[in-house]
Design an enzyme around this catalytic site. Structure first.
Site, PDB file in Angstrom:
ATOM      1  N   LYS A  22       0.841  -1.233   0.480  1.00 16.74           N
ATOM      2  CA  LYS A  22       0.488   0.268   0.393  1.00 16.74           C
ATOM      3  C   LYS A  22       0.740   1.244   0.014  1.00 16.74           C
ATOM      4  O   LYS A  22       0.694   2.360  -0.502  1.00 16.74           O
ATOM      5  CB  LYS A  22      -0.621   0.270   0.891  1.00 16.74           C
ATOM      6  CG  LYS A  22      -1.125   1.302   1.072  1.00 16.74           C
ATOM      7  CD  LYS A  22      -2.357   1.092   2.722  1.00 16.74           C
ATOM      8  CE  LYS A  22      -1.633   1.958   4.259  1.00 16.74           C
ATOM      9  NZ  LYS A  22      -1.175   3.128   4.346  1.00 16.74           N
ATOM     10  N   ASN A  23       1.948   1.246   0.785  1.00 14.72           N
ATOM     11  CA  ASN A  23       2.910   2.417   0.992  1.00 14.72           C
ATOM     12  C   ASN A  23       3.620   3.337  -0.544  1.00 14.72           C
ATOM     13  O   ASN A  23       4.315   4.024  -0.344  1.00 14.72           O
ATOM     14  CB  ASN A  23       3.607   2.489   2.043  1.00 14.72           C
ATOM     15  CG  ASN A  23       2.734   2.756   3.718  1.00 14.72           C
ATOM     16  OD1 ASN A  23       1.667   2.498   3.296  1.00 14.72           O
ATOM     17  ND2 ASN A  23       3.106   3.057   4.806  1.00 14.72           N
ATOM     18  N   ARG A  91      -4.041  10.884   5.397  1.00 19.36           N
ATOM     19  CA  ARG A  91      -3.119  11.479   5.177  1.00 19.36           C
ATOM     20  C   ARG A  91      -2.176  12.103   3.900  1.00 19.36           C
ATOM     21  O   ARG A  91      -1.567  12.506   3.571  1.00 19.36           O
ATOM     22  CB  ARG A  91      -1.835  11.350   6.204  1.00 19.36           C
ATOM     23  CG  ARG A  91      -3.020  11.891   7.623  1.00 19.36           C
ATOM     24  CD  ARG A  91      -1.719  12.170   9.225  1.00 19.36           C
ATOM     25  NE  ARG A  91      -0.539  12.256   7.849  1.00 19.36           N
ATOM     26  CZ  ARG A  91      -0.033  14.233   8.545  1.00 19.36           C
ATOM     27  NH1 ARG A  91      -1.366  14.462   9.024  1.00 19.36           N
ATOM     28  NH2 ARG A  91       0.972  14.285   7.684  1.00 19.36           N
ATOM     29  N   CYS A 115      -3.719  13.631  13.465  1.00 22.05           N
ATOM     30  CA  CYS A 115      -4.810  12.506  13.497  1.00 22.05           C
ATOM     31  C   CYS A 115      -4.114  11.412  14.282  1.00 22.05           C
ATOM     32  O   CYS A 115      -3.220  11.791  15.678  1.00 22.05           O
ATOM     33  CB  CYS A 115      -2.830  11.364  12.095  1.00 22.05           C
ATOM     34  SG  CYS A 115      -3.441   9.957  12.443  1.00 22.05           S
ATOM     35  N   ARG A 120       1.354  14.776  13.157  1.00 19.50           N
ATOM     36  CA  ARG A 120       2.044  14.535  12.284  1.00 19.50           C
ATOM     37  C   ARG A 120       2.502  16.221  11.160  1.00 19.50           C
ATOM     38  O   ARG A 120       1.055  15.567  10.161  1.00 19.50           O
ATOM     39  CB  ARG A 120       1.157  13.194  11.613  1.00 19.50           C
ATOM     40  CG  ARG A 120       1.688  11.703  12.054  1.00 19.50           C
ATOM     41  CD  ARG A 120       0.485  11.176  11.592  1.00 19.50           C
ATOM     42  NE  ARG A 120       1.335  10.744  10.090  1.00 19.50           N
ATOM     43  CZ  ARG A 120       0.866   9.360   9.952  1.00 19.50           C
ATOM     44  NH1 ARG A 120      -0.461   9.219   9.805  1.00 19.50           N
ATOM     45  NH2 ARG A 120       1.482   8.983   8.678  1.00 19.50           N
ATOM     46  N   ASP A 304       5.382   0.752  11.688  1.00 23.62           N
ATOM     47  CA  ASP A 304       4.223   0.081  11.682  1.00 23.62           C
ATOM     48  C   ASP A 304       3.460  -0.804  11.884  1.00 23.62           C
ATOM     49  O   ASP A 304       2.841  -1.918  11.212  1.00 23.62           O
ATOM     50  CB  ASP A 304       3.059   0.029  10.200  1.00 23.62           C
ATOM     51  CG  ASP A 304       3.153   1.646   9.275  1.00 23.62           C
ATOM     52  OD1 ASP A 304       2.707   2.246   9.873  1.00 23.62           O
ATOM     53  OD2 ASP A 304       3.427   1.569   8.022  1.00 23.62           O
ATOM     54  N   ILE A 326       8.908   6.906  16.677  1.00 22.42           N
ATOM     55  CA  ILE A 326       8.525   7.652  15.493  1.00 22.42           C
ATOM     56  C   ILE A 326       6.928   9.230  15.626  1.00 22.42           C
ATOM     57  O   ILE A 326       7.095   9.876  14.746  1.00 22.42           O
ATOM     58  CB  ILE A 326       8.240   6.861  14.626  1.00 22.42           C
ATOM     59  CG1 ILE A 326       9.115   5.787  14.091  1.00 22.42           C
ATOM     60  CG2 ILE A 326       7.746   7.206  12.885  1.00 22.42           C
ATOM     61  CD1 ILE A 326      10.763   6.001  13.286  1.00 22.42           C
ATOM     62  N   ARG A 396      -8.461  -0.153   5.175  1.00 20.80           N
ATOM     63  CA  ARG A 396      -7.775   0.757   4.197  1.00 20.80           C
ATOM     64  C   ARG A 396      -6.314   0.088   3.734  1.00 20.80           C
ATOM     65  O   ARG A 396      -5.857   0.595   2.571  1.00 20.80           O
ATOM     66  CB  ARG A 396      -7.210   1.654   5.874  1.00 20.80           C
ATOM     67  CG  ARG A 396      -8.712   3.149   5.637  1.00 20.80           C
ATOM     68  CD  ARG A 396      -7.962   4.226   6.210  1.00 20.80           C
ATOM     69  NE  ARG A 396      -7.054   4.892   6.283  1.00 20.80           N
ATOM     70  CZ  ARG A 396      -5.816   5.045   6.667  1.00 20.80           C
ATOM     71  NH1 ARG A 396      -6.334   5.641   8.130  1.00 20.80           N
ATOM     72  NH2 ARG A 396      -4.985   5.890   6.442  1.00 20.80           N
TER      73      ARG A 396
HETATM   74  C1  UD1 Z   1       4.061   6.577   6.452  1.00 18.55           C
HETATM   75  C2  UD1 Z   1       3.730   5.750   6.290  1.00 18.55           C
HETATM   76  C3  UD1 Z   1       3.364   5.153   7.910  1.00 18.55           C
HETATM   77  C4  UD1 Z   1       4.972   5.228   8.239  1.00 18.55           C
HETATM   78  C5  UD1 Z   1       5.545   5.984   7.995  1.00 18.55           C
HETATM   79  C6  UD1 Z   1       6.733   6.067   9.636  1.00 18.55           C
HETATM   80  C7  UD1 Z   1       2.703   6.097   3.971  1.00 18.55           C
HETATM   81  C8  UD1 Z   1       2.209   6.257   3.427  1.00 18.55           C
HETATM   82  N1  UD1 Z   1       2.687   6.001   5.744  1.00 18.55           N
HETATM   83  O1  UD1 Z   1       4.114   7.982   7.138  1.00 18.55           O
HETATM   84  O2  UD1 Z   1       2.703   4.050   7.177  1.00 18.55           O
HETATM   85  O3  UD1 Z   1       3.529   5.055   9.676  1.00 18.55           O
HETATM   86  O4  UD1 Z   1       5.588   6.412   7.225  1.00 18.55           O
HETATM   87  O5  UD1 Z   1       7.513   4.654   8.660  1.00 18.55           O
HETATM   88  O6  UD1 Z   1       4.187   5.814   3.145  1.00 18.55           O
HETATM   89  N2  UD1 Z   1       6.880  14.915  10.485  1.00 18.55           N
HETATM   90  C9  UD1 Z   1       7.455  15.958  10.694  1.00 18.55           C
HETATM   91  N3  UD1 Z   1       6.713  17.055   9.715  1.00 18.55           N
HETATM   92  C10 UD1 Z   1       6.754  16.242   8.136  1.00 18.55           C
HETATM   93  C11 UD1 Z   1       6.559  15.203   7.868  1.00 18.55           C
HETATM   94  C12 UD1 Z   1       6.526  14.653   8.662  1.00 18.55           C
HETATM   95  O7  UD1 Z   1       7.510  16.402  11.598  1.00 18.55           O
HETATM   96  O8  UD1 Z   1       6.776  17.428   7.408  1.00 18.55           O
HETATM   97  C13 UD1 Z   1       7.602  14.065  11.287  1.00 18.55           C
HETATM   98  C14 UD1 Z   1       5.810  13.092  12.202  1.00 18.55           C
HETATM   99  O9  UD1 Z   1       5.496  13.836  12.774  1.00 18.55           O
HETATM  100  C15 UD1 Z   1       5.905  12.285  12.344  1.00 18.55           C
HETATM  101  C16 UD1 Z   1       8.066  11.050  12.002  1.00 18.55           C
HETATM  102  O10 UD1 Z   1       8.186  12.622  10.965  1.00 18.55           O
HETATM  103  O11 UD1 Z   1       6.217  11.902  13.587  1.00 18.55           O
HETATM  104  C17 UD1 Z   1       7.341  10.170  10.753  1.00 18.55           C
HETATM  105  O12 UD1 Z   1       6.330  10.578   9.203  1.00 18.55           O
HETATM  106  P1  UD1 Z   1       6.760   9.946   7.846  1.00 18.55           P
HETATM  107  O13 UD1 Z   1       7.943   9.582   7.663  1.00 18.55           O
HETATM  108  O14 UD1 Z   1       7.319  11.708   7.137  1.00 18.55           O
HETATM  109  O15 UD1 Z   1       5.224   9.081   8.112  1.00 18.55           O
HETATM  110  P2  UD1 Z   1       4.408   9.545   7.004  1.00 18.55           P
HETATM  111  O16 UD1 Z   1       4.630   9.558   5.552  1.00 18.55           O
HETATM  112  O17 UD1 Z   1       3.605  10.128   7.098  1.00 18.55           O
END
Ligand code: UD1
Length: 417
Positions: A22-23, A91, A115, A120, A304, A326, A396
């Site tokens: 999915k991701n 998201r 979320c 996030r 995850d 994370i 989902r």
């Molecule tokens: C993706 C995955 C999700 C997984 C996560 C971490 C997808 C669709 N989703 O989510 O399943 O749990 O990676 O492996 O691939 N952060 C910030 N600012 C930003 C972006 C992120 O502070 O602009 C923080 C987030 O709040 C969080 C951390 O970074 O605490 C990790 O987020 P991120 O790696 O971006 O996860 P996603 O891409 O949302």
């Protein structure tokens, strides 16, 4: 609302098929916005999140031809807006921002809201795009981004290796003018899959698989055909499932390559996991032992998989400490598993799990995708009946979960209405 009813205590025996990730599928679909020519994706899982991304692409004016697990995405972009009504469902919708901006010079994308598993924010996505010359305003709950001419290559150092920010910036950089460096990039295998597809579309990217991606922008990309890699989180979830129930499963199409950080503690706990020509074979020998893990960016233990691993440790012998680094609020499954008789205490970012001999079934409710599936695992392990509410979370991210588990001997059914 649909519920899942489980009568626990039966070992899992048999084989089940692992779907496409999915991701990886979500950013790959967004990459369809980078070219008018058709991008054909194979091995696309059938999930609610995939439907949500499909709605976003249709909203932008693209045509999607779906034939089972094959998606052909193509056509002209007629709208650069990603509306609140779709974005609020998922998201990862924010992944259309980079491609739309790079291709059309403008994008209006609803801000993904808070979320359940943490605040996030998307600040890293926005700062990176600003460094590439975008002007970004936040207004009325929307990200309003524009650039005069093309985006420009930049040297971007991510303060944290965000998966989504790396993907958004990588896609945007393929069409930027000049060279972009993304340093401290996330290294999740799904990003490698996206990069491989972008290269097949004509992008120039080096450093794939490392934490330093170098992209030389090109004026246009062309179509390609790409098969999505197997879902490592679905694979890991079923490894934990057979760990809680006992028995033996063959996970067809499952691969160990990207799961070392999970397979290591599972083996330490006492599971036997072997790679075969058709997939991963896993069984439990005796009662499992408690093992500590800490979530980290890839190649560390995946966040995850944290909830599923906790369900496993809840019935292991001895204690396990599970630390979440994370997301700041990803222990919401704890009170629910405790209602089933588990002994888990949370102290800040760590949960101490004291294994019990058996859980007992109960009605439970979950707040996110992985938490929901951890309750299904707990239900498979428990004595008596468990009812998992809010099944839409599972839809989902897990294709045919009930059918796959029932096919391997679990007493599990979906109750509709
Ligand atoms: C993706 C995955 C999700 C997984 C996560 C971490 C997808 C669709 N989703 O989510 O399943 O749990 O990676 O492996 O691939 N952060 C910030 N600012 C930003 C972006 C992120 O502070 O602009 C923080 C987030 O709040 C969080 C951390 O970074 O605490 C990790 O987020 P991120 O790696 O971006 O996860 P996603 O891409 O949302």
């Amino acid at each position: 609302m649909d519920r899942i009813l489980i009568r626990g205590g039966r070992p899992l025996e048999g084989r089940l098929a692992i779907g496409g990730a999915k991701n990886a599928a979500l950013p790959l679909m967004a990459a369809g916005l980078l070219t008018e020519a058709p991008l054909t994706l194979e091995n696309v899982p059938q999930l609610a999140d995939i439907d949500t991304m499909a709605s976003l692409l249709a909203e932008a004016g693209l045509t999607l031809e779906r034939g089972g697990r094959r998606f052909a995405i193509g056509g002209r972009i007629t709208s650069t807006e990603a509306p609140y009504d779709i974005v609020r469902r998922m998201r990862a919708s924010v992944l259309v921002l980079g491609p739309l901006l790079a291709r059309c010079g403008e994008a209006r994308v609803s801000l993904p809201g808070g979320c359940a598993i943490g605040t996030r924010p998307v600040d890293l996505h926005l700062k990176g795009l600003e460094q590439m010359g975008a002007e970004i305003r936040l207004e009325g709950g929307y990200i309003d981004a524009r650039v005069r001419g093309r985006l420009r290559g930049a040297e971007i150092v991510l303060p944290f290796p965000s998966v989504g920010a790396t993907e958004n910036l990588l896609m945007a950089a393929t069409l930027a003018e000049g060279r972009t460096i993304i340093a401290n990039a996330a290294r999740e295998p799904e990003i490698g899959d996206l990069a491989a597809c972008l290269v097949a579309m004509g992008a120039e990217i080096t450093g794939i698989g490392s934490d330093r991606l170098v992209i030389s922008g090109v004026p246009a990309l062309h179509g390609a055909t790409h098969a999505i890699l197997p879902d490592r989180i679905e694979t890991g979830t079923y490894l934990c499932a057979v760990g809680v129930t006992g028995g033996e499963l063959l996970l067809e199409g499952g691969e160990a390559t990207h799961l070392a950080a999970l397979i290591r503690p599972l083996a330490e706990a006492g599971m036997v996991i072997e790679e075969t020509a058709s997939g991963l074979r896993a069984r439990r020998e005796g009662r499992l032992a408690g093992v500590d893990v800490m979530t980290e960016p890839y190649p560390g233990f995946p966040t995850d998989m944290q909830a599923q691993f906790m369900a496993l440790m809840a019935v292991a012998e001895g204690a396990a400490m599970i630390t979440e680094t994370i997301f700041e609020n990803r222990f919401m499954h704890v009170p629910e598993i405790n209602r089933m008789g588990a002994r888990i205490n949370v102290h800040g970012a760590s949960a101490i799990v004291r294994g019990v001999a058996a859980l007992s079934g109960a009605p439970v409710m979950a707040t996110d995708l992985r938490a929901s599936v951890s309750l299904v695992l707990a239900g498979l392990a428990a004595r008596g009946e468990t009812i998992v509410n809010r099944v839409y979370h599972l839809d989902r991210g897990y294709e045919a979960l009930v059918e796959k588990l029932a096919g391997c001997g679990a007493a599990i059914e979906r109750i509709t209405g």
